[in-house]
Scaffold this active site. Structure first.
Site, PDB file in Angstrom:
ATOM      1  N   TYR A   1       0.793  -1.227   0.000  1.00 55.28           N
ATOM      2  CA  TYR A   1       0.000   0.000   0.000  1.00 55.28           C
ATOM      3  C   TYR A   1       0.830   1.285   0.000  1.00 55.28           C
ATOM      4  O   TYR A   1       0.404   2.305  -0.513  1.00 55.28           O
ATOM      5  CB  TYR A   1      -0.927  -0.003   1.222  1.00 55.28           C
ATOM      6  CG  TYR A   1      -2.006   1.052   1.186  1.00 55.28           C
ATOM      7  CD1 TYR A   1      -3.244   0.795   0.620  1.00 55.28           C
ATOM      8  CD2 TYR A   1      -1.781   2.309   1.722  1.00 55.28           C
ATOM      9  CE1 TYR A   1      -4.232   1.762   0.589  1.00 55.28           C
ATOM     10  CE2 TYR A   1      -2.760   3.282   1.696  1.00 55.28           C
ATOM     11  CZ  TYR A   1      -3.988   3.002   1.132  1.00 55.28           C
ATOM     12  OH  TYR A   1      -4.953   3.963   1.108  1.00 55.28           O
TER      13      TYR A   1
ATOM     14  N   ASP B   1      -7.187  -2.174   4.053  1.00 58.45           N
ATOM     15  CA  ASP B   1      -7.855  -1.064   3.360  1.00 58.45           C
ATOM     16  C   ASP B   1      -9.139  -1.572   2.716  1.00 58.45           C
ATOM     17  O   ASP B   1     -10.218  -0.991   2.883  1.00 58.45           O
ATOM     18  CB  ASP B   1      -6.887  -0.514   2.306  1.00 58.45           C
ATOM     19  CG  ASP B   1      -7.508   0.599   1.479  1.00 58.45           C
ATOM     20  OD1 ASP B   1      -8.144   1.476   2.067  1.00 58.45           O
ATOM     21  OD2 ASP B   1      -7.333   0.579   0.241  1.00 58.45           O
TER      22      ASP B   1
ATOM     23  N   LYS C   1      -2.579 -14.072   2.844  1.00 63.03           N
ATOM     24  CA  LYS C   1      -2.596 -14.777   1.559  1.00 63.03           C
ATOM     25  C   LYS C   1      -1.278 -15.529   1.451  1.00 63.03           C
ATOM     26  O   LYS C   1      -0.575 -15.476   0.437  1.00 63.03           O
ATOM     27  CB  LYS C   1      -2.770 -13.766   0.413  1.00 63.03           C
ATOM     28  CG  LYS C   1      -3.003 -14.369  -0.951  1.00 63.03           C
ATOM     29  CD  LYS C   1      -4.418 -14.871  -1.158  1.00 63.03           C
ATOM     30  CE  LYS C   1      -4.523 -15.624  -2.469  1.00 63.03           C
ATOM     31  NZ  LYS C   1      -5.877 -16.140  -2.737  1.00 63.03           N
TER      32      LYS C   1
ATOM     33  N   ASP D   1      -9.363 -13.852   0.394  1.00 61.98           N
ATOM     34  CA  ASP D   1     -10.509 -13.926  -0.529  1.00 61.98           C
ATOM     35  C   ASP D   1     -11.695 -14.627   0.134  1.00 61.98           C
ATOM     36  O   ASP D   1     -12.837 -14.177   0.043  1.00 61.98           O
ATOM     37  CB  ASP D   1     -10.137 -14.568  -1.878  1.00 61.98           C
ATOM     38  CG  ASP D   1      -9.069 -15.641  -1.780  1.00 61.98           C
ATOM     39  OD1 ASP D   1      -8.582 -15.891  -0.664  1.00 61.98           O
ATOM     40  OD2 ASP D   1      -8.726 -16.243  -2.812  1.00 61.98           O
TER      41      ASP D   1
HETATM   42 MG    MG Z   1      -9.465   3.233   1.880  1.00 65.39          MG
END
Ligand code: MG
Ligand code: NAI
Length: 341
Positions: free
Chosen positions: A131, A237, A180, A213
């Site tokens: 990110y 996020d 993950k 997921d």
């Molecule tokens: Mg956001």
């Protein structure tokens, strides 16, 4: 950081852009009515700061946050193509605000698919991973783009520990580690390995692991199975927005950015340019962030009082803003909440 618990504590107030000043007026109106003994020091950031001082994040604003250690911040518009990729990401980086704590709770009279089942907190790592955009590069011929994803033992350990300590201090029973690691064996793998080590030190708190997921599907199908979720930056996020959607949207989603030396409390939503200046923005997200701030300041009774007043006002249904199906404005919503604190 250690709660300060001092009366007459000063906090930095950033009014922000778009609907920012309107929801901040509303939030401070309610805070004043609560008489919790906080002083406000105003500081500029974002477009307002760019116009007034020629920079998005003036040194005086940084100094104010450094001095007061607590900031209440309205949304900031990030101008496209100017300076940092995001002022919010920059603030988190500069103050090392490693824990992004985003509660999602069902409230009465909201447009939600799960009117009463959701009460969870996403604890998102805020300083590393994909990110933050480290090592972003596109080859000269424009054919290949790359990005460095770095996850550290230190970064993973402190965020997972934060999540388990939060479970302990709030009486929550379960932490779900979202990852993950089956595919991202190095980065997500390290995060999961460290999470297992930390979890072993909290035997009284149930811990389970879930691949990201599947987590998204589980959140939509059976959100009541989650209590605290801890995960890396980008997954957090996405998941925290999914969770906001479960409980009625952006007007009700608060967030805290917490580090060892400072903390910034804000709404999850942005500056909402489409409704700015109309006085109809929902002040609840910022007010719920005020609740997180009061908890953090060692004033849990005040935080509880504020949340109860918000719930009672949602229940009464007579002062809601248009996003919640009402016809009232930001300030009358705030006044109705203030009358109940
Ligand atoms: Mg956001
Ligand atoms: P946004 O969250 O500002 O708006 C999305 C939609 O939700 C709009 O239709 C808006 O009217 C509505 N909305 C948001 N908050 C609301 C409230 N309190 N009451 C009623 N309706 C509300 O997202 P958008 O439009 O993508 O971003 C606008 C600007 O905000 C951008 O410059 C972005 O960079 C910035 N932003 C800042 C954030 C921050 O300061 N933490 C977070 C997200 C975006």
């Amino acid at each position: 950081m250690t709660p300060t618990n001092a009366s007459n504590q000063t906090i930095t107030v950033i009014r922000g852009d778009g609907i920012g000043p309107e929801i901040m007026d509303a939030a401070l109106y309610v805070l004043d009515a609560m008489k919790v003994g906080l002083q406000y020091e105003e500081a500029d950031a974002g477009m307002v700061a760019l116009e007034k001082h020629g920079e998005l994040l003036p040194a005086a604003t940084m100094d104010s946050i450094r001095r007061n250690r607590i900031a209440l911040k309205s949304p900031l518009t990030t101008p496209v193509g100017e300076g940092f990729s995001s002022i919010n990401v920059e603030l988190r980086k500069r103050f090392d605000l490693y824990a992004n704590v985003r509660p999602a709770k069902s409230f009465p009279n909201t447009k939600s698919r799960f009117p009463e089942d959701v009460d969870l907190i996403t604890v998102r790592e805020n300083t590393e991973g994909a990110y933050i955009g480290e090592g972003q590069m596109t080859s000269e011929d424009g054919q290949i783009a790359t990005l460095t994803q770095k996850v550290t033992r230190k970064g993973s350990e402190r965020i997972v520990r934060y999540a388990f300590d939060l479970a302990r201090s709030t009486g929550r029973k379960k932490v779900t580690v979202v990852h993950k690691a089956n595919i991202l064996k190095s980065t997500s793998g390290l995060f999961l390995k460290v999470a297992r080590e930390v979890a072993a030190q909290y035997p009284e708190i149930e811990c389970n692991e879930m691949i990201v997921d599947n987590t998204c599907m589980q959140l939509v199908m059976r959100p009541e199975q989650f209590d605290i979720i801890v995960t890396t930056n980008l997954f957090g996020d996405i998941i925290s927005d999914l969770c906001a959607g479960l409980v009625g949207g952006l007007g009700l989603a608060p967030g805290a950015n917490i580090g060892a030396d400072a903390a910034i409390f804000e709404a999850v939503h942005g500056s909402a340019p489409d409704i700015a200046g109309k006085g109809i923005a929902n002040p609840c997200a910022l007010l719920l962030a005020v609740g997180q701030m009061l908890d953090h300041l060692g004033k849990p009774d005040d935080a509880t009082r504020l949340r109860a007043a918000i719930v009672a006002t949602l229940e009464a249904k007579d002062s809601l803003t248009p996003d919640l199906g009402g016809q009232c404005n930001t300030m009358s919503f705030a006044q109705a909440i203030a009358s109940r604190v």
